[in-house]
Design a protein around this motif. Structure first.
Motif, PDB file in Angstrom:
ATOM      1  N   LEU A 173     -19.180 -26.775 -22.960  1.00  0.00           N
ATOM      2  CA  LEU A 173     -19.458 -25.938 -24.123  1.00  0.00           C
ATOM      3  C   LEU A 173     -18.713 -24.623 -23.977  1.00  0.00           C
ATOM      4  N   VAL A 174     -18.166 -24.132 -25.095  1.00  0.00           N
ATOM      5  CA  VAL A 174     -17.454 -22.850 -25.122  1.00  0.00           C
ATOM      6  C   VAL A 174     -18.197 -21.911 -26.062  1.00  0.00           C
ATOM      7  N   ALA A 175     -18.492 -20.698 -25.592  1.00  0.00           N
ATOM      8  CA  ALA A 175     -19.212 -19.701 -26.385  1.00  0.00           C
ATOM      9  C   ALA A 175     -18.333 -18.468 -26.570  1.00  0.00           C
ATOM     10  N   ILE A 176     -18.123 -18.073 -27.819  1.00  0.00           N
ATOM     11  CA  ILE A 176     -17.229 -16.960 -28.153  1.00  0.00           C
ATOM     12  C   ILE A 176     -18.029 -15.849 -28.829  1.00  0.00           C
ATOM     13  N   THR A 177     -17.780 -14.623 -28.440  1.00  0.00           N
ATOM     14  CA  THR A 177     -18.301 -13.470 -29.165  1.00  0.00           C
ATOM     15  C   THR A 177     -17.126 -12.679 -29.705  1.00  0.00           C
ATOM     16  N   ALA A 178     -17.280 -12.093 -30.892  1.00  0.00           N
ATOM     17  CA  ALA A 178     -16.145 -11.375 -31.485  1.00  0.00           C
ATOM     18  C   ALA A 178     -16.627 -10.330 -32.471  1.00  0.00           C
ATOM     19  N   MET A 179     -15.974  -9.176 -32.431  1.00  0.00           N
ATOM     20  CA  MET A 179     -16.121  -8.198 -33.497  1.00  0.00           C
ATOM     21  C   MET A 179     -15.168  -8.573 -34.623  1.00  0.00           C
ATOM     22  N   THR A 180     -15.320  -7.923 -35.756  1.00  0.00           N
ATOM     23  CA  THR A 180     -14.569  -8.325 -36.952  1.00  0.00           C
ATOM     24  C   THR A 180     -13.059  -8.403 -36.730  1.00  0.00           C
ATOM     25  N   PRO A 181     -12.393  -7.406 -36.141  1.00  0.00           N
ATOM     26  CA  PRO A 181     -10.938  -7.530 -35.977  1.00  0.00           C
ATOM     27  C   PRO A 181     -10.517  -8.608 -34.984  1.00  0.00           C
ATOM     28  N   GLY A 220     -21.090 -16.175 -31.758  1.00  0.00           N
ATOM     29  CA  GLY A 220     -22.095 -15.188 -32.128  1.00  0.00           C
ATOM     30  C   GLY A 220     -21.480 -13.815 -32.199  1.00  0.00           C
ATOM     31  N   GLY A 221     -22.324 -12.796 -32.358  1.00  0.00           N
ATOM     32  CA  GLY A 221     -21.840 -11.431 -32.475  1.00  0.00           C
ATOM     33  C   GLY A 221     -21.975 -10.901 -33.881  1.00  0.00           C
ATOM     34  N   PHE A 222     -21.542  -9.657 -34.084  1.00  0.00           N
ATOM     35  CA  PHE A 222     -21.694  -8.980 -35.375  1.00  0.00           C
ATOM     36  C   PHE A 222     -21.017  -9.754 -36.504  1.00  0.00           C
ATOM     37  N   HIS A 223     -19.769 -10.176 -36.301  1.00  0.00           N
ATOM     38  CA  HIS A 223     -19.025 -10.784 -37.395  1.00  0.00           C
ATOM     39  C   HIS A 223     -19.635 -12.114 -37.805  1.00  0.00           C
ATOM     40  N   ALA A 224     -19.902 -12.974 -36.839  1.00  0.00           N
ATOM     41  CA  ALA A 224     -20.481 -14.273 -37.156  1.00  0.00           C
ATOM     42  C   ALA A 224     -21.874 -14.132 -37.752  1.00  0.00           C
ATOM     43  N   SER A 225     -22.618 -13.110 -37.332  1.00  0.00           N
ATOM     44  CA  SER A 225     -23.956 -12.901 -37.882  1.00  0.00           C
ATOM     45  C   SER A 225     -23.898 -12.451 -39.330  1.00  0.00           C
TER      46      SER A 225
END
Length: 432
Positions: free
Chosen positions: A59-67, A89-94
Protein backbone atom coordinates in the motif's frame (compact mmCIF):
# COMPACT_ATOMS: atom_id res chain seq x y z
CA UNK A 1 2.38 -6.19 5.06
CA UNK A 2 4.39 -3.25 3.76
CA UNK A 3 3.33 0.40 3.71
CA UNK A 4 5.14 3.19 1.89
CA UNK A 5 4.51 6.79 2.91
CA UNK A 6 5.25 9.33 0.15
CA UNK A 7 5.77 13.08 0.41
CA UNK A 8 5.68 14.59 -3.11
CA UNK A 9 8.50 16.89 -4.14
CA UNK A 10 8.13 20.61 -4.71
CA UNK A 11 8.89 21.58 -8.31
CA UNK A 12 12.39 22.82 -9.00
CA UNK A 13 12.39 26.41 -10.12
CA UNK A 14 9.82 27.31 -7.46
CA UNK A 15 10.86 28.93 -4.17
CA UNK A 16 9.87 26.01 -1.95
CA UNK A 17 11.53 23.55 -4.28
CA UNK A 18 14.84 25.42 -4.16
CA UNK A 19 15.15 25.91 -0.40
CA UNK A 20 18.11 23.99 0.92
CA UNK A 21 16.66 23.33 4.37
CA UNK A 22 14.02 20.60 4.48
CA UNK A 23 11.55 19.67 7.20
CA UNK A 24 9.65 16.37 7.47
CA UNK A 25 5.88 15.93 7.16
CA UNK A 26 4.86 15.41 10.79
CA UNK A 27 1.46 14.15 9.62
CA UNK A 28 3.06 11.01 8.19
CA UNK A 29 4.87 10.23 11.43
CA UNK A 30 1.56 10.79 13.24
CA UNK A 31 -0.16 8.23 10.97
CA UNK A 32 2.73 5.84 11.53
CA UNK A 33 2.05 6.11 15.26
CA UNK A 34 -1.48 4.68 14.82
CA UNK A 35 -0.40 2.02 12.32
CA UNK A 36 -0.53 -1.53 13.77
CA UNK A 37 2.92 -3.01 14.50
CA UNK A 38 2.27 -5.80 11.98
CA UNK A 39 2.91 -3.31 9.17
CA UNK A 40 6.45 -2.69 7.90
CA UNK A 41 6.84 1.05 7.29
CA UNK A 42 9.02 3.14 4.97
CA UNK A 43 9.08 6.78 3.88
CA UNK A 44 10.14 8.43 0.63
CA UNK A 45 10.36 12.21 0.55
CA UNK A 46 10.92 13.34 -3.04
CA UNK A 47 12.44 16.56 -1.77
CA UNK A 48 15.40 14.52 -0.55
CA UNK A 49 15.63 11.41 -2.70
CA UNK A 50 14.24 10.02 -5.97
CA UNK A 51 11.14 7.87 -5.79
CA UNK A 52 11.44 4.17 -6.62
CA UNK A 53 8.21 3.09 -8.30
CA UNK A 54 9.29 -0.56 -8.23
CA UNK A 55 8.67 -0.85 -4.51
CA UNK A 56 7.37 -4.09 -3.03
CA UNK A 57 5.02 -2.16 -0.73
CA UNK A 58 1.48 -3.46 -0.57
CA UNK A 59 0.00 0.00 0.00
CA UNK A 60 1.19 3.53 -0.83
CA UNK A 61 -0.02 6.53 1.20
CA UNK A 62 0.47 10.08 -0.12
CA UNK A 63 -0.06 13.40 1.62
CA UNK A 64 -0.05 16.65 -0.35
CA UNK A 65 -0.78 20.32 -0.07
CA UNK A 66 -2.56 21.98 -2.97
CA UNK A 67 0.52 22.94 -5.06
CA UNK A 68 1.83 19.39 -4.63
CA UNK A 69 -1.42 17.77 -5.80
CA UNK A 70 -0.49 17.45 -9.51
CA UNK A 71 2.74 15.68 -8.60
CA UNK A 72 0.85 13.51 -6.11
CA UNK A 73 -1.49 12.43 -8.91
CA UNK A 74 1.47 11.61 -11.15
CA UNK A 75 2.98 9.52 -8.38
CA UNK A 76 -0.31 7.73 -7.82
CA UNK A 77 -0.58 6.92 -11.53
CA UNK A 78 2.94 5.48 -11.53
CA UNK A 79 2.25 3.15 -8.61
CA UNK A 80 -1.21 2.12 -9.81
CA UNK A 81 0.21 1.23 -13.23
CA UNK A 82 2.38 -1.26 -11.36
CA UNK A 83 -0.58 -2.76 -9.52
CA UNK A 84 -0.18 -0.93 -6.21
CA UNK A 85 -3.09 0.46 -4.23
CA UNK A 86 -2.76 4.17 -3.45
CA UNK A 87 -4.51 6.24 -0.79
CA UNK A 88 -4.28 9.98 -0.26
CA UNK A 89 -5.00 12.46 2.53
CA UNK A 90 -4.17 15.97 3.65
CA UNK A 91 -5.70 19.41 3.13
CA UNK A 92 -6.14 19.18 -0.64
CA UNK A 93 -7.69 15.73 -0.75
CA UNK A 94 -9.94 16.61 2.19
CA UNK A 95 -11.25 19.71 0.43
CA UNK A 96 -11.54 18.09 -3.03
CA UNK A 97 -12.11 14.37 -2.41
CA UNK A 98 -13.94 13.81 -5.71
CA UNK A 99 -10.99 15.21 -7.64
CA UNK A 100 -8.53 13.10 -5.68
CA UNK A 101 -10.61 9.95 -6.21
CA UNK A 102 -10.07 10.36 -9.92
CA UNK A 103 -6.42 9.50 -9.27
CA UNK A 104 -6.24 7.25 -6.20
CA UNK A 105 -8.02 4.22 -4.77
CA UNK A 106 -9.14 5.81 -1.49
CA UNK A 107 -9.19 9.19 0.18
CA UNK A 108 -8.92 10.03 3.89
CA UNK A 109 -10.94 13.15 4.68
CA UNK A 110 -10.15 15.18 7.79
CA UNK A 111 -7.91 14.17 10.70
CA UNK A 112 -6.30 10.98 9.54
CA UNK A 113 -5.53 9.33 12.87
CA UNK A 114 -9.19 8.49 13.48
CA UNK A 115 -9.86 6.85 10.12
CA UNK A 116 -6.43 5.35 9.42
CA UNK A 117 -6.66 2.13 11.49
CA UNK A 118 -10.04 1.37 9.89
CA UNK A 119 -8.62 1.91 6.39
CA UNK A 120 -5.71 -0.45 7.09
CA UNK A 121 -8.03 -3.10 8.50
CA UNK A 122 -10.25 -2.86 5.42
CA UNK A 123 -7.26 -3.09 3.11
CA UNK A 124 -5.95 -6.19 4.87
CA UNK A 125 -9.40 -7.77 4.58
CA UNK A 126 -9.68 -6.90 0.88
CA UNK A 127 -12.60 -4.51 1.47
CA UNK A 128 -10.94 -1.11 0.92
CA UNK A 129 -13.57 1.63 0.64
CA UNK A 130 -13.30 4.77 -1.50
CA UNK A 131 -13.79 7.33 1.27
CA UNK A 132 -12.71 7.35 4.89
CA UNK A 133 -14.11 10.29 6.78
CA UNK A 134 -12.93 11.04 10.29
CA UNK A 135 -16.04 11.05 12.45
CA UNK A 136 -15.66 13.96 14.83
CA UNK A 137 -12.34 15.26 16.09
CA UNK A 138 -9.50 13.33 17.64
CA UNK A 139 -9.39 13.62 21.45
CA UNK A 140 -6.12 15.42 22.08
CA UNK A 141 -5.20 13.27 25.05
CA UNK A 142 -5.12 10.23 22.73
CA UNK A 143 -2.54 11.60 20.29
CA UNK A 144 0.42 9.19 20.43
CA UNK A 145 4.04 10.28 20.10
CA UNK A 146 4.95 10.58 16.42
CA UNK A 147 7.18 7.80 15.07
CA UNK A 148 10.12 9.96 14.06
CA UNK A 149 12.30 6.96 13.29
CA UNK A 150 10.78 7.29 9.81
CA UNK A 151 12.91 10.42 9.38
CA UNK A 152 16.23 8.88 10.42
CA UNK A 153 19.02 9.22 7.88
CA UNK A 154 16.92 11.25 5.44
CA UNK A 155 18.93 14.47 5.67
CA UNK A 156 16.32 16.74 7.25
CA UNK A 157 17.54 19.94 8.83
CA UNK A 158 15.44 19.24 11.91
CA UNK A 159 13.25 16.31 12.97
CA UNK A 160 12.22 17.74 16.36
CA UNK A 161 8.86 18.93 15.07
CA UNK A 162 5.82 18.45 17.27
CA UNK A 163 2.27 19.65 17.80
CA UNK A 164 0.70 20.79 21.07
CA UNK A 165 -2.58 22.22 19.74
CA UNK A 166 -4.78 21.93 16.67
CA UNK A 167 -6.85 24.59 14.96
CA UNK A 168 -7.20 28.33 15.46
CA UNK A 169 -10.04 30.32 17.05
CA UNK A 170 -9.81 33.01 14.38
CA UNK A 171 -11.34 33.00 10.91
CA UNK A 172 -8.91 34.62 8.48
CA UNK A 173 -10.55 34.56 5.07
CA UNK A 174 -7.48 33.31 3.18
CA UNK A 175 -6.50 30.58 5.65
CA UNK A 176 -6.95 26.88 4.89
CA UNK A 177 -6.52 25.90 8.56
CA UNK A 178 -10.03 27.01 9.47
CA UNK A 179 -11.39 25.28 6.39
CA UNK A 180 -9.84 22.02 7.62
CA UNK A 181 -10.37 22.16 11.38
CA UNK A 182 -13.19 24.67 11.73
CA UNK A 183 -12.87 27.33 14.43
CA UNK A 184 -12.10 24.74 17.07
CA UNK A 185 -8.97 25.01 19.18
CA UNK A 186 -7.81 21.97 21.12
CA UNK A 187 -4.83 21.33 23.36
CA UNK A 188 -2.83 18.22 24.19
CA UNK A 189 -2.23 17.70 27.90
CA UNK A 190 0.80 19.74 28.92
CA UNK A 191 2.36 16.76 30.71
CA UNK A 192 2.19 14.71 27.48
CA UNK A 193 3.95 17.45 25.53
CA UNK A 194 6.66 17.82 28.16
CA UNK A 195 7.22 14.07 28.18
CA UNK A 196 7.63 14.07 24.41
CA UNK A 197 10.08 16.96 24.64
CA UNK A 198 12.14 14.98 27.15
CA UNK A 199 12.45 12.23 24.54
CA UNK A 200 13.50 14.72 21.85
CA UNK A 201 16.09 16.63 23.89
CA UNK A 202 18.93 14.10 23.41
CA UNK A 203 18.41 14.30 19.63
CA UNK A 204 18.66 18.06 19.18
CA UNK A 205 18.35 21.21 21.29
CA UNK A 206 16.26 22.90 18.57
CA UNK A 207 12.52 22.26 18.23
CA UNK A 208 9.72 23.56 16.06
CA UNK A 209 6.10 23.57 17.22
CA UNK A 210 3.98 23.30 14.09
CA UNK A 211 0.88 24.67 15.86
CA UNK A 212 -1.01 27.27 13.86
CA UNK A 213 -1.43 29.39 17.00
CA UNK A 214 0.57 28.22 19.99
CA UNK A 215 -0.73 30.89 22.38
CA UNK A 216 -4.47 31.05 21.68
CA UNK A 217 -5.17 29.63 25.15
CA UNK A 218 -3.17 31.85 27.46
CA UNK A 219 -3.49 29.61 30.52
CA UNK A 220 -2.35 26.57 28.58
CA UNK A 221 0.60 28.40 27.01
CA UNK A 222 1.79 29.68 30.40
CA UNK A 223 1.72 26.14 31.81
CA UNK A 224 3.62 24.81 28.82
CA UNK A 225 6.28 27.54 28.96
CA UNK A 226 6.73 27.07 32.72
CA UNK A 227 7.30 23.35 32.16
CA UNK A 228 9.80 23.97 29.36
CA UNK A 229 11.88 26.47 31.31
CA UNK A 230 15.26 24.96 32.03
CA UNK A 231 14.94 22.13 29.49
CA UNK A 232 17.55 23.76 27.27
CA UNK A 233 15.51 23.98 24.07
CA UNK A 234 15.77 26.70 21.47
CA UNK A 235 12.43 26.66 19.69
CA UNK A 236 10.16 28.33 17.17
CA UNK A 237 6.42 28.35 16.51
CA UNK A 238 3.49 30.47 15.26
CA UNK A 239 1.72 33.27 17.14
CA UNK A 240 -0.57 36.20 16.29
CA UNK A 241 0.79 39.72 16.52
CA UNK A 242 -1.17 40.55 19.69
CA UNK A 243 1.06 38.05 21.51
CA UNK A 244 3.43 41.03 21.80
CA UNK A 245 0.94 42.90 24.00
CA UNK A 246 0.89 40.24 26.72
CA UNK A 247 4.10 41.01 28.57
CA UNK A 248 3.85 38.09 31.01
CA UNK A 249 3.24 35.54 28.26
CA UNK A 250 5.98 37.00 26.06
CA UNK A 251 8.52 36.89 28.90
CA UNK A 252 7.51 33.33 29.72
CA UNK A 253 8.05 32.23 26.11
CA UNK A 254 11.46 33.90 26.00
CA UNK A 255 12.48 32.33 29.30
CA UNK A 256 11.37 28.93 27.97
CA UNK A 257 13.81 29.21 25.06
CA UNK A 258 11.72 30.72 22.27
CA UNK A 259 14.04 32.23 19.65
CA UNK A 260 11.54 32.90 16.88
CA UNK A 261 7.88 33.14 15.93
CA UNK A 262 6.06 33.09 12.61
CA UNK A 263 3.82 36.17 12.84
CA UNK A 264 1.08 37.17 10.40
CA UNK A 265 1.27 40.95 9.93
CA UNK A 266 -0.49 40.36 6.57
CA UNK A 267 -1.05 44.04 5.70
CA UNK A 268 -0.11 47.57 6.75
CA UNK A 269 -3.60 48.82 5.88
CA UNK A 270 -6.25 48.56 8.60
CA UNK A 271 -9.17 48.32 6.17
CA UNK A 272 -7.46 45.43 4.40
CA UNK A 273 -6.86 43.72 7.74
CA UNK A 274 -10.58 44.00 8.49
CA UNK A 275 -11.44 42.50 5.11
CA UNK A 276 -9.07 39.60 5.85
CA UNK A 277 -10.69 38.90 9.20
CA UNK A 278 -7.47 39.75 11.10
CA UNK A 279 -9.35 41.03 14.14
CA UNK A 280 -6.36 41.23 16.50
CA UNK A 281 -4.02 43.14 14.17
CA UNK A 282 -3.56 46.87 14.71
CA UNK A 283 -1.22 48.19 12.04
CA UNK A 284 -0.47 51.39 13.97
CA UNK A 285 1.13 49.28 16.73
CA UNK A 286 3.28 47.05 14.52
CA UNK A 287 6.61 48.79 15.21
CA UNK A 288 6.10 48.61 18.97
CA UNK A 289 4.95 45.00 18.67
CA UNK A 290 8.10 44.01 16.79
CA UNK A 291 10.29 45.74 19.38
CA UNK A 292 8.62 43.82 22.22
CA UNK A 293 9.37 40.51 20.52
CA UNK A 294 13.00 41.49 20.08
CA UNK A 295 13.32 42.75 23.68
CA UNK A 296 12.45 39.25 24.83
CA UNK A 297 14.99 37.54 22.58
CA UNK A 298 12.36 36.40 20.07
CA UNK A 299 12.97 36.97 16.37
CA UNK A 300 10.15 37.32 13.84
CA UNK A 301 9.43 35.55 10.58
CA UNK A 302 6.77 37.94 9.33
CA UNK A 303 4.11 37.21 6.73
CA UNK A 304 2.55 39.80 4.39
CA UNK A 305 -0.19 38.76 1.97
CA UNK A 306 0.11 40.59 -1.36
CA UNK A 307 -2.74 41.37 -3.73
CA UNK A 308 -5.72 42.09 -1.52
CA UNK A 309 -8.17 44.58 -2.97
CA UNK A 310 -6.64 47.54 -1.11
CA UNK A 311 -3.13 46.89 -2.42
CA UNK A 312 -1.59 49.01 -5.18
CA UNK A 313 1.84 49.04 -6.86
CA UNK A 314 2.98 51.38 -4.07
CA UNK A 315 2.33 48.67 -1.45
CA UNK A 316 5.51 46.74 -2.20
CA UNK A 317 8.01 49.47 -1.35
CA UNK A 318 5.97 50.50 1.67
CA UNK A 319 6.10 46.93 2.94
CA UNK A 320 9.86 46.72 2.44
CA UNK A 321 10.47 49.99 4.29
CA UNK A 322 8.35 48.82 7.20
CA UNK A 323 10.15 45.47 7.43
CA UNK A 324 13.50 47.21 7.56
CA UNK A 325 12.36 49.82 10.08
CA UNK A 326 10.85 47.10 12.28
CA UNK A 327 14.05 45.05 11.80
CA UNK A 328 12.15 41.88 11.04
CA UNK A 329 14.64 39.05 11.07
CA UNK A 330 12.92 37.27 8.17
CA UNK A 331 9.70 37.42 6.18
CA UNK A 332 7.67 35.74 3.49
CA UNK A 333 5.48 37.60 1.01
CA UNK A 334 2.80 35.21 -0.25
CA UNK A 335 0.60 36.27 -3.13
CA UNK A 336 -3.04 35.95 -2.10
CA UNK A 337 -3.97 32.40 -3.08
CA UNK A 338 -7.61 31.18 -3.27
CA UNK A 339 -7.10 27.72 -1.78
CA UNK A 340 -9.98 25.24 -2.02
CA UNK A 341 -12.27 25.43 0.97
CA UNK A 342 -11.38 29.00 1.96
CA UNK A 343 -13.72 31.98 2.24
CA UNK A 344 -11.57 34.03 -0.13
CA UNK A 345 -11.94 31.38 -2.83
CA UNK A 346 -15.72 31.44 -2.50
CA UNK A 347 -15.73 35.22 -2.84
CA UNK A 348 -13.37 35.37 -5.81
CA UNK A 349 -15.31 32.58 -7.53
CA UNK A 350 -18.57 34.47 -7.02
CA UNK A 351 -16.95 37.59 -8.49
CA UNK A 352 -15.57 35.65 -11.47
CA UNK A 353 -12.00 36.67 -10.65
CA UNK A 354 -10.17 33.32 -10.47
CA UNK A 355 -8.03 32.96 -13.58
CA UNK A 356 -6.29 29.63 -12.99
CA UNK A 357 -6.98 26.31 -11.34
CA UNK A 358 -3.56 24.91 -12.16
CA UNK A 359 -2.75 23.74 -8.65
CA UNK A 360 0.99 23.94 -9.32
CA UNK A 361 0.63 27.72 -9.30
CA UNK A 362 -1.06 27.68 -5.90
CA UNK A 363 2.36 27.94 -4.25
CA UNK A 364 1.87 31.53 -3.01
CA UNK A 365 4.35 32.71 -5.63
CA UNK A 366 2.06 33.00 -8.66
CA UNK A 367 -1.01 35.09 -9.44
CA UNK A 368 -4.13 32.96 -9.97
CA UNK A 369 -6.81 35.68 -9.82
CA UNK A 370 -7.53 39.20 -11.10
CA UNK A 371 -6.40 41.82 -8.56
CA UNK A 372 -8.34 45.07 -8.15
CA UNK A 373 -5.67 47.65 -7.38
CA UNK A 374 -3.18 46.61 -10.05
CA UNK A 375 -2.74 44.24 -12.96
CA UNK A 376 -1.77 40.61 -12.48
CA UNK A 377 1.59 41.40 -14.07
CA UNK A 378 2.20 44.26 -11.62
CA UNK A 379 1.37 41.99 -8.70
CA UNK A 380 3.75 39.30 -9.93
CA UNK A 381 6.54 41.80 -10.58
CA UNK A 382 6.00 43.47 -7.19
CA UNK A 383 6.13 40.14 -5.40
CA UNK A 384 9.37 39.18 -7.15
CA UNK A 385 10.94 42.59 -6.49
CA UNK A 386 9.99 42.52 -2.81
CA UNK A 387 11.54 39.09 -2.29
CA UNK A 388 14.77 40.10 -4.03
CA UNK A 389 14.98 43.38 -2.15
CA UNK A 390 14.20 42.00 1.29
CA UNK A 391 16.82 39.28 0.93
CA UNK A 392 19.47 41.55 -0.54
CA UNK A 393 22.66 41.89 1.49
CA UNK A 394 21.87 45.57 2.06
CA UNK A 395 18.49 44.77 3.60
CA UNK A 396 19.86 41.85 5.58
CA UNK A 397 22.49 44.14 7.09
CA UNK A 398 19.89 46.74 8.03
CA UNK A 399 17.66 44.17 9.69
CA UNK A 400 19.92 41.71 11.51
CA UNK A 401 23.34 43.29 11.91
CA UNK A 402 23.00 43.75 15.68
CA UNK A 403 23.82 40.66 17.72
CA UNK A 404 20.69 38.98 19.01
CA UNK A 405 20.21 35.41 20.19
CA UNK A 406 17.77 34.71 17.32
CA UNK A 407 20.49 35.41 14.72
CA UNK A 408 21.70 31.81 15.07
CA UNK A 409 18.41 30.79 13.42
CA UNK A 410 17.57 33.77 11.24
CA UNK A 411 21.03 34.38 9.83
CA UNK A 412 21.12 31.02 8.02
CA UNK A 413 17.42 31.41 7.19
CA UNK A 414 18.09 34.68 5.35
CA UNK A 415 20.94 33.14 3.39
CA UNK A 416 18.78 30.11 2.55
CA UNK A 417 15.92 32.24 1.26
CA UNK A 418 18.32 34.45 -0.68
CA UNK A 419 19.87 31.45 -2.41
CA UNK A 420 16.47 29.89 -3.22
CA UNK A 421 15.13 33.17 -4.64
CA UNK A 422 18.18 33.58 -6.87
CA UNK A 423 17.94 29.98 -8.12
CA UNK A 424 14.22 30.37 -8.83
CA UNK A 425 14.84 33.59 -10.76
CA UNK A 426 17.56 31.97 -12.86
CA UNK A 427 15.40 28.98 -13.77
CA UNK A 428 12.44 31.24 -14.51
CA UNK A 429 14.63 33.31 -16.82
CA UNK A 430 15.94 30.22 -18.59
CA UNK A 431 12.43 28.87 -19.20
CA UNK A 432 11.03 32.19 -20.44
Amino acid sequence: MKLLFVSPGWPKGRLWGELGFKFPALSLAALAAVTPPSWELALCDENLAPLDFDTDADLVAITAMTPQAPRAYEIAAGFRARGRKVVMGGFHASNLPDEALGHVDAVVIGEGELAWPRLLADFAAGTLQRRYHAEGLLPMETIPVARRELFAGKGYLLTNTLQTTRGCPFDCKFCSVTAFYGRKYRERPVEAVLAELQQLRPVNSFAFFVDDNLVANRRYALQLFAGMKGMGFKWLSHAPIDFARDEELLRAAGAAGCVGMFVGFESLDQETLAAMGKVTNQARDYLDDARRFRDNGIGILGSFVLGYDGDTPASFERTLRFCEEARLEAAIFPILTPYPGTAIRRRLEAEGRITSNDWRDYDMGHVTFRPRGMSAAELQEGHDWLNRSFYSFRSMYRRIWKLHRSVQVFGPMNLGFRSAIKKSARKKSCSA
